[in-house]
Design a protein around this motif. Structure first.
Motif, PDB file in Angstrom:
ATOM      1  N   GLU A   1       0.870  -1.176   0.000  1.00 50.57           N
ATOM      2  CA  GLU A   1       0.000   0.000   0.000  1.00 50.57           C
ATOM      3  C   GLU A   1       0.912   1.233   0.000  1.00 50.57           C
ATOM      4  N   PRO A   2       0.406   2.383  -0.491  1.00 54.28           N
ATOM      5  CA  PRO A   2       1.280   3.562  -0.638  1.00 54.28           C
ATOM      6  C   PRO A   2       2.087   3.913   0.617  1.00 54.28           C
ATOM      7  N   GLU A   3       1.475   3.770   1.811  1.00 55.58           N
ATOM      8  CA  GLU A   3       2.242   4.164   3.018  1.00 55.58           C
ATOM      9  C   GLU A   3       3.390   3.179   3.283  1.00 55.58           C
ATOM     10  N   THR A   4       3.184   1.906   2.923  1.00 55.12           N
ATOM     11  CA  THR A   4       4.273   0.921   3.099  1.00 55.12           C
ATOM     12  C   THR A   4       5.372   1.176   2.076  1.00 55.12           C
ATOM     13  N   THR A   5       4.981   1.563   0.858  1.00 55.33           N
ATOM     14  CA  THR A   5       5.988   1.871  -0.176  1.00 55.33           C
ATOM     15  C   THR A   5       6.873   3.016   0.315  1.00 55.33           C
TER      16      THR A   5
END
Ligand code: AVI
Length: 317
Positions: free
Chosen positions: A166-170
């Motif tokens: 997910e974008p925050e993990t990226t």
């Protein structure tokens, strides 16, 4: 062959039953894609990569093969190859076969068994290589082992696995890279590019239905772990490109009303209701570049295939 010691950082792997119950109590219902990869799921994923529609694996391999000479120039004498994800596959070997200046290989994975397999494989093939496997959740900050290296570190994160974050993990992953890297180091990331919707959707709806089997294998796993008897034919594989979010979404759809009894937790799945099982984000070159830059990384080089289907980004600080 000398015994390989795994550096075990004891990552949190999650409990299947607890997380399944939590995910299915949510609205909309969801299952974390990490649960795809039991023994059968991992085997099915390998089969997906060989289907004619699933282009990422073969395209990335061709980009690596076509540019391996130039890629090797980024490894200094006495350097280390780190690998996010268990790897040890053909793609890792393309690098190890050509870049003879690599003296250490550090596979990193959350799964000990995947690590055991990949590190023994590679150690047997390259006896002079120092193989130092690490069992770690690499989306969170961690200390890299002391390797007494003469050269630099190049890490690889292939297969567009970054797309499943997910974008925050990226962003967190890229920040971790920034903290880990020295000025001579780099990370080679495989990124699946935005493209014609039909090409994308076919890759996740292959004509042999292997992706469907991979997705519905979650029902087998739920049956096994919760001792249920769900009939897989009551569920349908659904995969489509969500243009607004720039991602392929995979879901499992109920073909009729179904009551799941998960250790006494009764969950109703209505006919047509979906369980969200995976996102696979696709990027534009500019989008991924600005994501790297936002996380204080520089893009040193981009290699692509002729169709612009896939890109290898070499990023550094
Ligand atoms: C592992 N990962 C990069 C694959 C992808 O394309 O997102 C997983 C996959 N799911 C369905 N097909 C392949």
């Amino acid at each position: 062959m000398s015994e390989i010691k795994i550096i075990d950082m004891k990552p949190e792997t999650g409990e299947f039953k607890k997380e399944i119950i939590e995910g299915l109590k949510k609205n909309p219902k969801e299952i974390n894609p990490k649960f795809f990869y039991d023994e059968k799921g991992s085997m099915l994923f390998e089969k997906i990569t060989e289907t004619k529609e699933y282009y990422p694996t073969r395209t990335e391999r061709k980009i690596l093969e076509d540019n391996i000479g130039e890629i090797c120039t980024y490894f200094k004498e006495g350097s280390a190859l780190f690998e996010y994800g268990s790897g040890g596959s053909k793609k890792t070997q393309i690098i190890l076969n050509h870049c003879k200046q690599i003296k250490a290989y550090v596979p990193m994975d959350i799964s000990i068994s995947a690590l055991q397999y990949s590190s023994h494989n590679i150690a047997a093939m390259y006896p002079s290589l120092n193989v130092v496997p690490m069992c770690v959740d690499y989306t969170k900050p961690f200390k890299i082992p002391f390797l007494d290296l003469e050269g630099n570190i190049i890490a690889i994160f292939l297969g567009s696995s970054i797309g499943n974050f997910e974008p925050e993990t990226t962003s967190r992953f890229l920040q971790t890279c920034t903290e880990m890297l020295g000025p001579e180091d780099g990370v080679l990331v495989g990124v699946d590019l935005k493209k014609d919707k039909q090409v994308l959707e076919k890759a996740y709806n292959d004509s042999e239905s292997i992706t469907a089997e991979f997705n519905l294998n979650l029902i087998d796993r739920i049956n096994r772990e919760f001792r249920l008897n769900l009939d897989k034919s009551d569920f349908k594989h659904v995969a489509f490109y969500n243009e607004k979010k720039g991602r392929i979404e995979m879901h499992i759809e109920a073909g009729r009303d179904i009551i799941l009894d998960l250790d006494g937790n009764k969950i109703l799945l209505k006919k047509g209701e979906r369980i969200h099982t995976e996102n696979s984000y696709k990027y534009d070159i500019d989008e991924f570049t600005s994501l790297a830059v936002k996380n204080h990384l520089k893009v040193r080089k981009i290699w692509k295939d002729n169709n612009n289907y896939f890109a290898l980004f070499l990023i550094g600080i």
